[in-house]
Enzyme design. Structure first.
Site, PDB file in Angstrom:
ATOM      1  NE  ARG A  12      23.727   4.302 -14.740  1.00 54.01           N
ATOM      2  CZ  ARG A  12      24.280   4.722 -13.597  1.00 54.01           C
ATOM      3  NH1 ARG A  12      23.558   5.251 -12.649  1.00 54.01           N
ATOM      4  NH2 ARG A  12      25.577   4.593 -13.399  1.00 54.01           N
ATOM      5  CB  ILE A  13      27.173   9.554 -18.206  1.00 50.61           C
ATOM      6  CG1 ILE A  13      26.526  10.924 -17.961  1.00 50.61           C
ATOM      7  CG2 ILE A  13      28.306   9.657 -19.231  1.00 50.61           C
ATOM      8  CD1 ILE A  13      27.416  11.943 -17.341  1.00 50.61           C
ATOM      9  CG  LEU A  14      24.817   5.333 -22.241  1.00 50.94           C
ATOM     10  CD1 LEU A  14      24.179   5.517 -23.608  1.00 50.94           C
ATOM     11  CD2 LEU A  14      24.436   3.977 -21.645  1.00 50.94           C
TER      12      LEU A  14
ATOM     13  CG  HIS B 120      20.874  18.728 -23.619  1.00 47.14           C
ATOM     14  ND1 HIS B 120      21.193  18.180 -22.400  1.00 47.14           N
ATOM     15  CD2 HIS B 120      21.146  20.059 -23.517  1.00 47.14           C
ATOM     16  CE1 HIS B 120      21.643  19.140 -21.605  1.00 47.14           C
ATOM     17  NE2 HIS B 120      21.630  20.290 -22.254  1.00 47.14           N
TER      18      HIS B 120
ATOM     19  CB  VAL C   9      28.731  14.986 -20.773  1.00 46.00           C
ATOM     20  CG1 VAL C   9      27.347  15.317 -20.236  1.00 46.00           C
ATOM     21  CG2 VAL C   9      29.334  13.829 -19.982  1.00 46.00           C
TER      22      VAL C   9
ATOM     23  CD  GLU D  55      12.893  18.034 -24.622  1.00 46.94           C
ATOM     24  OE1 GLU D  55      14.034  18.337 -24.294  1.00 46.94           O
ATOM     25  OE2 GLU D  55      12.148  17.333 -23.908  1.00 46.94           O
TER      26      GLU D  55
HETATM   27  C1  GRF Z   1      13.489  15.870 -21.504  1.00 45.08           C
HETATM   28  O1  GRF Z   1      13.324  17.211 -21.206  1.00 45.08           O
HETATM   29  C2  GRF Z   1      14.806  15.667 -22.192  1.00 45.08           C
HETATM   30  O2  GRF Z   1      15.283  16.804 -22.834  1.00 45.08           O
HETATM   31  C3  GRF Z   1      15.739  15.316 -21.077  1.00 45.08           C
HETATM   32  O3  GRF Z   1      14.964  14.598 -20.175  1.00 45.08           O
HETATM   33  C4  GRF Z   1      13.598  15.015 -20.262  1.00 45.08           C
HETATM   34  C5  GRF Z   1      12.768  13.767 -20.311  1.00 45.08           C
HETATM   35  O4  GRF Z   1      11.452  13.979 -19.904  1.00 45.08           O
HETATM   36  N1  GRF Z   1      16.875  14.593 -21.600  1.00 45.08           N
HETATM   37  P1  GRF Z   1      10.392  12.775 -19.957  1.00 45.08           P
HETATM   38  O5  GRF Z   1      10.845  11.707 -18.990  1.00 45.08           O
HETATM   39  O6  GRF Z   1      10.353  12.275 -21.381  1.00 45.08           O
HETATM   40  O7  GRF Z   1       9.104  13.410 -19.541  1.00 45.08           O
END
Ligand code: GRF
Length: 211
Positions: free
Chosen positions: A110-112, A128, A163, A193
């Site tokens: 969701r966008i805050l 992201h 965003v 990530e």
């Molecule tokens: C990630 O790829 C992140 O970059 C994006 O949403 C995904 C989340 O994946 N914002 P998960 O739910 O942590 O597996």
């Protein structure tokens, strides 16, 4: 950089920064963060997990790690901005009652509203799946593949009123390989990530990040 970011306190492992992680889905990022926090002395701890989706798989990672977790869905009987603000009011109530010091968006879809952001600016971060400012929005991996780029990546950034426009904290490059699909690229990005986000939280909670 804009001066209206208010960073969190510099914490210690004896008195770690209390994080709330907001999710909407599978929560692989949350799982990686919980593993990182349990694998050593960290200056941050996940004190609360909130999902806006009641069935989000990520809630199980919280319960497996005995972390408090709540689902706070969009309220019924309301529409538009009134509904969004009431939803965020419920989230802020939960953050306050758990003494949360920083909010970590981890697959929160969701966008805050600017009202929420202004309360947390500098203590609100997101990850992201692209090298921002390239490929903002909800289809970053598909847009990167369609562009013909050879490389994309992931970005941890402070959230501002736009965003995917807030101050960038750290990025990691990921190659786009011939024959990649959204799924294969997403998995390759997620591996990075899962390393990057916990390390950035180490840096923020130790006072090694400035804006
Ligand atoms: C990630 O790829 C992140 O970059 C994006 O949403 C995904 C989340 O994946 N914002 P998960 O739910 O942590 O597996």
């Amino acid at each position: 950089m804009s001066g209206d970011y208010l960073l969190p306190r510099i914490a210690t492992s004896e008195d770690p920064l209390r994080l709330a992680v907001l999710i909407s889905g599978g929560g692989s990022g949350l799982k990686a963060l919980l593993r990182h926090q349990s694998n050593g002395r960290r200056n941050h701890v996940t004190s609360l997990v909130i999902s806006d989706v009641e069935s989000a798989g990520g809630l199980k990672h919280a319960s497996d790690s005995s972390v408090e977790h709540l689902s706070i869905p969009l309220p019924g009987g309301m529409k538009g901005i009134e509904r969004r603000l009431e939803h965020e009011r419920r989230i802020m109530e939960a953050l306050a009652s758990h003494d949360i010091e920083m909010v970590v968006l981890s697959g929160y879809m969701r966008i805050l509203t600017p009202s929420f952001v202004s309360n947390w600016k500098g203590r609100l971060v997101n990850i992201h799946p692209s090298l921002l400012p390239k490929f903002p929005g909800a289809h970053a991996q598909r847009d990167a593949i369609d562009s013909g780029a050879k490389e994309t990546g992931c970005t941890v950034h402070f959230v501002d009123e736009g965003v995917d426009t807030g101050a960038i904290i750290q990025q990691k490059e990921v190659p786009i390989l011939p024959g990649d699909t959204v799924e294969t690229l997403t998995e390759r990005i997620k591996r990075e990530e899962h390393e990057l986000y916990p390390k950035v939280l180490d840096d923020i909670s130790s006072g090694r990040v400035s804006v």
